[in-house]
Design a protein around this motif. Sequence first.
Motif, PDB file in Angstrom:
ATOM      1  N   GLY A 183       0.772  -1.227   0.000  1.00  6.92           N
ATOM      2  CA  GLY A 183       0.000   0.000   0.000  1.00  6.92           C
ATOM      3  C   GLY A 183       0.801   1.274   0.000  1.00  6.92           C
ATOM      4  O   GLY A 183       0.277   2.338  -0.360  1.00  6.92           O
ATOM      5  N   SER A 209      -0.251  -7.336   0.807  1.00  9.77           N
ATOM      6  CA  SER A 209      -1.158  -6.404   1.493  1.00  9.77           C
ATOM      7  C   SER A 209      -0.604  -5.965   2.842  1.00  9.77           C
ATOM      8  O   SER A 209      -0.821  -4.841   3.270  1.00  9.77           O
ATOM      9  CB  SER A 209      -2.536  -7.045   1.690  1.00  9.77           C
ATOM     10  N   HIS A 216      -4.128   1.741   2.546  1.00  7.26           N
ATOM     11  CA  HIS A 216      -3.876   2.501   1.322  1.00  7.26           C
ATOM     12  C   HIS A 216      -4.240   3.969   1.509  1.00  7.26           C
ATOM     13  O   HIS A 216      -4.962   4.343   2.440  1.00  7.26           O
ATOM     14  CB  HIS A 216      -4.715   1.922   0.177  1.00  7.26           C
ATOM     15  N   ARG A 219      -7.541   5.409   2.914  1.00 14.79           N
ATOM     16  CA  ARG A 219      -8.081   4.458   3.899  1.00 14.79           C
ATOM     17  C   ARG A 219      -7.310   4.536   5.216  1.00 14.79           C
ATOM     18  O   ARG A 219      -7.340   3.585   6.010  1.00 14.79           O
ATOM     19  CB  ARG A 219      -8.036   3.027   3.363  1.00 14.79           C
ATOM     20  N   ASN A 224      -6.661  -2.605   6.937  1.00 16.88           N
ATOM     21  CA  ASN A 224      -6.301  -3.017   5.583  1.00 16.88           C
ATOM     22  C   ASN A 224      -6.779  -4.447   5.360  1.00 16.88           C
ATOM     23  O   ASN A 224      -7.017  -5.194   6.313  1.00 16.88           O
ATOM     24  CB  ASN A 224      -4.790  -2.910   5.377  1.00 16.88           C
ATOM     25  N   GLU A 227      -8.344  -8.014   0.237  1.00 18.77           N
ATOM     26  CA  GLU A 227      -9.266  -7.743  -0.869  1.00 18.77           C
ATOM     27  C   GLU A 227      -8.901  -6.455  -1.610  1.00 18.77           C
ATOM     28  O   GLU A 227      -9.410  -6.202  -2.706  1.00 18.77           O
ATOM     29  CB  GLU A 227     -10.712  -7.680  -0.373  1.00 18.77           C
ATOM     30  N   TYR A 228      -8.012  -5.633  -1.020  1.00 15.15           N
ATOM     31  CA  TYR A 228      -7.578  -4.401  -1.683  1.00 15.15           C
ATOM     32  C   TYR A 228      -6.321  -4.622  -2.514  1.00 15.15           C
ATOM     33  O   TYR A 228      -5.793  -3.658  -3.089  1.00 15.15           O
ATOM     34  CB  TYR A 228      -7.324  -3.306  -0.653  1.00 15.15           C
ATOM     35  N   ALA A 231      -5.855  -3.116  -6.029  1.00 13.88           N
ATOM     36  CA  ALA A 231      -5.504  -1.698  -6.133  1.00 13.88           C
ATOM     37  C   ALA A 231      -3.990  -1.508  -6.150  1.00 13.88           C
ATOM     38  O   ALA A 231      -3.481  -0.570  -6.791  1.00 13.88           O
ATOM     39  CB  ALA A 231      -6.123  -0.914  -4.981  1.00 13.88           C
TER      40      ALA A 231
END
Length: 261
Positions: A183, A209, A216, A219, A224, A227-228, A231
């Motif tokens: 991130g 992650s 991120h 956010r 965290n 699922e991100y 990105a």
Amino acid sequence: MPLIDSHCHFDFDAFAADRQQVWARCEVLGVQGMVIPGVSIPQWRHLFALVNTQTGWYGAVGVHPWWVKDLAIVPERLASAIVERVGRERSGANRCVAVGECGLDANIETPLAEQLPVFKAQIEAAAALKLPLIIHCVRAHNEIIRLLKQCYLPCGGVIHAFSGSREIAEEYWKLGFYLGVGGTITYPRAAKTRAALAAMPLESLLLESDAPDMPHAGRQGQRNSPEYLPAVADTLADLRGITSAAVIAQTGNNARALFGI
């Protein structure tokens, strides 16, 4: 090609209430593999009990610098404890793919002098087991690079959450270490790291992650989540001027090659 999260603390209590729901959303988004690092000796048993419940989850055995102060054995016994635990896992489902998370952190109260023998023990274990090493480095690149140059690690490893210059990145890559991309690159102010990771060979990079940590941009203060991870792939693709599909394919291949999954 599926996304592989090369570093996620999915066993942490932050996911206790909705772990399966989060993973279901991950799978829909294309995240189909995950490496969960070890952080302390008491955690190892719980970690592998969890890992062995789900196809696509893998674990590592290690002692994180933040947990060095709680280590209940002398560092001289740690390497054998890791070898023993990995042997136990290999006799079962064999879902142990690395040694770590381990390393050096100059931002915590535990002095580097106390962290160093614990880190060295894990380097010794990784060499003996022929497993890659997952390294945590905060403000200690010079110390870690100097130490790695003195060691022979047949399977190399990864510098988790890499943050540094292109010159440092190239040093690690020459030593057989991939660079973990997370991130941090979603923050425009991380210009040095973004430039370094945009310039390094795509073959040297892994996506991660570090959830529930490393939120991120936009956010901050939130949990965290793996699922991100898409990105992170999209941001890296934008920085490099290539497609997200190319990033996902190559970093997935890198993760499979490093961890043997």
